[in-house]
Design a protein around this motif. Structure first.
Motif, PDB file in Angstrom:
ATOM      1  N   ARG A  31       0.795  -0.938  -0.019  1.00  0.00           N
ATOM      2  CA  ARG A  31      -0.034   0.001   0.001  1.00  0.00           C
ATOM      3  C   ARG A  31       0.884   1.232  -0.172  1.00  0.00           C
ATOM      4  O   ARG A  31       1.857   1.109   0.458  1.00  0.00           O
ATOM      5  N   GLN A  32       0.327   2.344  -0.203  1.00  0.00           N
ATOM      6  CA  GLN A  32       1.205   3.505  -0.542  1.00  0.00           C
ATOM      7  C   GLN A  32       0.060   4.794  -0.215  1.00  0.00           C
ATOM      8  O   GLN A  32      -0.936   4.720  -0.966  1.00  0.00           O
TER       9      GLN A  32
ATOM     10  N   GLU B   5       6.725   5.835   0.778  1.00  0.00           N
ATOM     11  CA  GLU B   5       7.183   4.955  -0.140  1.00  0.00           C
ATOM     12  C   GLU B   5       6.262   3.800   0.166  1.00  0.00           C
ATOM     13  O   GLU B   5       5.275   3.917   1.032  1.00  0.00           O
ATOM     14  N   ARG B   6       6.186   3.069  -1.060  1.00  0.00           N
ATOM     15  CA  ARG B   6       5.126   1.794  -0.968  1.00  0.00           C
ATOM     16  C   ARG B   6       5.633   1.004   0.038  1.00  0.00           C
ATOM     17  O   ARG B   6       6.686   0.575   0.357  1.00  0.00           O
TER      18      ARG B   6
ATOM     19  N   TYR C  25      -1.954  -2.159  -3.631  1.00  0.00           N
ATOM     20  CA  TYR C  25      -1.395  -2.697  -5.065  1.00  0.00           C
ATOM     21  C   TYR C  25      -1.073  -4.159  -4.615  1.00  0.00           C
ATOM     22  O   TYR C  25      -0.552  -4.696  -3.918  1.00  0.00           O
TER      23      TYR C  25
ATOM     24  N   VAL D 139       9.638  -4.275  -1.785  1.00  0.00           N
ATOM     25  CA  VAL D 139       8.648  -3.838  -2.975  1.00  0.00           C
ATOM     26  C   VAL D 139       9.918  -4.050  -4.100  1.00  0.00           C
ATOM     27  O   VAL D 139       9.413  -4.668  -5.327  1.00  0.00           O
TER      28      VAL D 139
ATOM     29  N   TRP E 251       3.306  -5.607 -11.097  1.00  0.00           N
ATOM     30  CA  TRP E 251       2.203  -4.756 -10.337  1.00  0.00           C
ATOM     31  C   TRP E 251       0.996  -4.545 -10.997  1.00  0.00           C
ATOM     32  O   TRP E 251       0.839  -4.665 -12.298  1.00  0.00           O
TER      33      TRP E 251
ATOM     34  N   GLY F 157      -3.563  -0.710  -8.844  1.00  0.00           N
ATOM     35  CA  GLY F 157      -3.950  -0.285  -7.458  1.00  0.00           C
ATOM     36  C   GLY F 157      -5.325   0.087  -7.433  1.00  0.00           C
ATOM     37  O   GLY F 157      -6.061   0.224  -8.312  1.00  0.00           O
TER      38      GLY F 157
END
Length: 134
Positions: free
Chosen positions: A38-39, A44-45, A95, A118, A124, A127
């Motif tokens: 998640r972001q 940062e993710r 994501y 990550v 990916w 999202g």
């Protein structure tokens, strides 16, 4: 080409629940570690949860342990993220991610735990937004 398509995001009140889905165009989920990240804008993710290729090992971030559950349906090539007891701080874009696991690596290494970085993941999704708001 691997494609990951997330769905199920939305707006929910604190304490509520949501279930995210991620449909994967892969030959088999048994060839992939699958993860959720998640972001938040400007940050940062971050890792949320991941399950290894065989589906028998799942790692959770401390922030979601006991509230989130990751599962998968290998026949449907879909993974899920059940999110319960949602908090304001769970608001983020979520994501889905996939990492190909070479069967030769499994044969030589044995246990391949799920990746949590990550940078480990190759594929990916686009999202899906989860907003926790009263």
């Amino acid at each position: 080409q691997v494609q990951l398509v997330e769905s199920g995001g939305g707006v929910v009140q604190p304490g509520g629940s949501l279930r995210l889905s991620c449909a994967a165009t892969v030959r088999s989920l048994y060839l992939y570690t699958m993860g959720w990240f998640r972001q938040i804008p400007g940050k940062e993710r971050e890792f949320v949860v991941a399950v290894n290729w065989s589906g028998d090992t799942t790692y959770y971030a401390d922030a979601v342990k006991g509230r989130f559950t990751m599962s998968r349906d290998a026949d449907k090539k879909t993974v899920y993220l059940q999110m319960n007891s949602l908090k304001f701080e769970d608001t983020a874009v979520y994501y889905c991610a996939a990492l190909y696991i070479d069967p030769n690596r499994v044969a030589s290494q044995g246990v391949v735990p799920p990746a949590t970085s990550v940078n480990d993941y190759e594929y990916w999704g686009q999202g899906t937004q989860v907003t926790v708001s009263s």
